[in-house]
Enzyme design. Structure first.
Site, PDB file in Angstrom:
ATOM      1  N   CYS A  12       0.867  -1.175   0.000  1.00  0.00           N
ATOM      2  CA  CYS A  12       0.000   0.000   0.000  1.00  0.00           C
ATOM      3  C   CYS A  12       0.902   1.223   0.000  1.00  0.00           C
ATOM      4  CB  CYS A  12      -0.907   0.037   1.227  1.00  0.00           C
ATOM      5  SG  CYS A  12      -2.078  -1.336   1.349  1.00  0.00           S
ATOM      6  N   GLY A  55      -0.368   0.266  -4.994  1.00  0.00           N
ATOM      7  CA  GLY A  55      -1.718  -0.223  -4.796  1.00  0.00           C
ATOM      8  C   GLY A  55      -2.663   0.372  -5.814  1.00  0.00           C
ATOM      9  N   ASN A  86       0.433   1.274   6.005  1.00  0.00           N
ATOM     10  CA  ASN A  86       1.116   0.418   5.045  1.00  0.00           C
ATOM     11  C   ASN A  86       1.837  -0.678   5.823  1.00  0.00           C
ATOM     12  OD1 ASN A  86       4.162   0.762   3.105  1.00  0.00           O
ATOM     13  ND2 ASN A  86       2.541  -0.737   2.875  1.00  0.00           N
ATOM     14  N   GLY A  87       1.519  -1.924   5.523  1.00  0.00           N
ATOM     15  CA  GLY A  87       2.146  -3.035   6.220  1.00  0.00           C
ATOM     16  C   GLY A  87       1.123  -4.093   6.559  1.00  0.00           C
ATOM     17  N   TYR A 137      12.102  -4.602  -6.113  1.00  0.00           N
ATOM     18  CA  TYR A 137      10.912  -4.517  -6.961  1.00  0.00           C
ATOM     19  C   TYR A 137       9.917  -3.434  -6.567  1.00  0.00           C
ATOM     20  CZ  TYR A 137       6.469  -5.992  -9.105  1.00  0.00           C
ATOM     21  OH  TYR A 137       5.297  -6.024  -9.793  1.00  0.00           O
TER      22      TYR A 137
END
Length: 517
Positions: A47, A73, A152-153, A293
């Site tokens: 995210c 996202g 985020n996570g 990535y």
């Protein structure tokens, strides 16, 4: 259940932009159309979070920041803003930022000099069946004022926390693990929102980079291990931004100041930034796959250019796994910097042997069986005149299930290639991630049950080599490679060495790595 806890369950209930139900249903239906077959064989982004304080029309800056973070996202996005006269306002939508948060009619409903936002790929909750109530930021109204959070996570003890909170009377509205933070904040006895957030996050395990806001404050927090990124930027005197990546600061003209450190909470109010340390100090374990990535190549991580790190991965690959060939081709776009590095180190010419269709959306058409058989060709096409008769080195970022790699190999051979050699810019992905990355179950990961040679035979290529874990560490700046006693990064997807035990998954039967493995 006390009234304050009940109020905290109403996520973003003061929105000045109520959703048109019919339009929302249509968007929801579109969001749930099957994605490309190609998309099923890659590690999906987690995210992205972004926040701004101290500028007029802050939500417009947040929309721009989220657009730059769209790679993290693509399923949905949301923005919350605060205006002293109108209070908290929110908008949450399915789909891309560009399709929703560029409309003046919508952005006018998000006034104020303080705003946060979130772009989502569902790594927890109802994957592939996201409801609007799952879309962040989440909002809670407390007796001392409201607060919104974007996360985020992944919280690895979310199931246990949820059970405990429900038993104590909490009412959950979403399937997201992030909602646990709002409930924990509601039950804290602290008087200030930042203190309540500290209380809540001390109960949370796993990975979290959080951007939050009150009526007057912008808050950023990273978990003690610093698994997920979060950076601080400045727009001018008294104006600040928090972002998952530096590339989103660039788009709004903000100056990158520094990373929010692992285990740090920054609170920004009245133009001043204060730092707090709510957690016991520990060695950081930043996600190494951000370098490989997830992050955009124009971002900066740990003081290093992501592009340069990926190029250096290609250099290490060329040293570790040389091969005689005619051209080096990236699997676009994530394999491009590593392919450039491989070419530069090996002296083998770099060439664009595969062309990516830049206009391929996630819901082009519902994949019939015939379309599924086309697979990767919907998104990638071979430059046949360049490939014919050549010995080709293909550089890709990872091999997950292997289905996409096989399709790409078939395309290259169909175009007349004499040989196909795969070089992979990460070690074999043999373990799932529980810290915010959507990975398949372990048995579906090719490297979990095949050796490198077995994978080569399965893919049907002339050779297959992955960068070693030590080589990857050298590429990110660790000259001595990986320290097995104290790993410098989180590399659990490669090593099975989880820095935080995924307690929910273990409770569900997941087996950690054994000594034999």
């Amino acid at each position: 259940m006390d009234s304050e806890t009940f109020q905290a369950m109403s996520t973003c209930h003061r929105s000045r932009a109520p959703l048109d139900r019919k339009a929302a249903d249509l968007r929801s239906a579109d969001a749930h159309l099957p994605a490309h077959p190609f998309d099923d064989d890659t590690l999906h982004e987690e995210c992205g979070v972004f926040g701004v304080i101290g500028v007029a029309e802050a939500a417009n800056f947040v929309a721009l920041g989220l657009h730059a973070l769209q790679h993290r996202g693509q399923e949905a996005g949301g923005i919350v803003s605060h205006d002293p006269e109108q209070g908290f306002n929110s908008a949450r939508r399915f789909g891309y930022v560009r399709d929703n948060f560029t409309k003046a009619s919508l952005m006018e409903t998000l006034p104020g000099e303080l705003s946060i936002g979130h772009v989502r790929y569902s790594t927890s909750g109802s994957k592939g069946q996201t409801q609007l109530r799952d879309v962040q930021p989440f909002f809670g109204e407390f007796s001392l004022g409201g607060a919104a959070i974007a996360h985020n996570g992944n919280i690895t003890n979310a199931d246990a926390l949820r059970r405990e909170l429900i038993e104590r009377g909490s009412i959950f509205q979403s399937a997201s693990d992030s909602e646990c933070i709002i409930h924990l904040m509601a039950r804290s006895l602290q008087r200030k929102v930042p203190d309540r957030m500290m209380d809540a996050l001390r109960r949370v395990e796993g990975a979290f980079s959080v951007v939050a806001m009150t009526r007057t404050k912008l808050i950023g927090v990273r978990d003690p291990l610093g698994v997920r990124p979060l950076v601080l930027g400045q727009l001018g005197d008294g104006a600040w931004a928090l972002s998952s990546e530096t590339c989103a600061l660039d788009i709004i003209g903000a100056e990158f100041v520094r990373e929010v450190e692992p285990g740090e909470m920054v609170v920004i109010e009245h133009g001043e930034v204060t730092s707090h340390r709510p957690f016991a100090p520990t060695q950081s374990r930043f996600c190494i796959f951000e370098h490989v990535y997830f992050s955009r190549p124009d971002s900066i991580l740990g003081g290093r250019s992501v592009y340069e790190t990926r190029r250096q991965i290609g250099v290490e690959l060329a040293r570790e796994a040389p091969v005689d060939a005619d051209i080096v081709c990236p699997v676009p776009d994530s394999g491009t910097p590593a392919a450039i590095g491989f070419s530069q180190e090996s002296g083998i010419p770099y060439a664009m042997g595969i062309i990516r269709n830049q206009y391929m959306g996630r819901t082009f058409i519902e994949p019939t069986e015939q379309i599924r058989n086309m697979g990767v060709r919907l998104k990638l096409n071979v430059n046949r005149a360049l490939i014919r008769g050549k010995r080709v080195i293909l550089v890709d970022d990872s091999v997950v299930r292997g289905t996409t790699s096989r399709k790409i190999k078939e395309m290259i051979f169909d175009a007349g290639a004499a040989e196909v050699h795969f070089r992979i810019a990460s070690p074999p992905t043999s373990w799932p991630c529980f810290y915010g990355v959507d990975t398949p179950e372990r048995e579906k990961l090719l490297a979990s049950h095949m050796s490198e040679e077995e994978m080569r035979e399965h893919l049907g290529v002339d050779s297959l080599r992955f960068i070693s874990l030590d080589g990857l560490y050298r590429a990110v700046g660790e000259a001595g490679g990986r320290d097995p006693a104290r790993p410098q990064y989180c590399d659990a997807c490669f090593s099975g060495d989880y820095p935080v035990a995924p307690s929910d998954r273990i409770e569900g039967g997941f087996q950690l790595k054994t000594a034999a493995e």
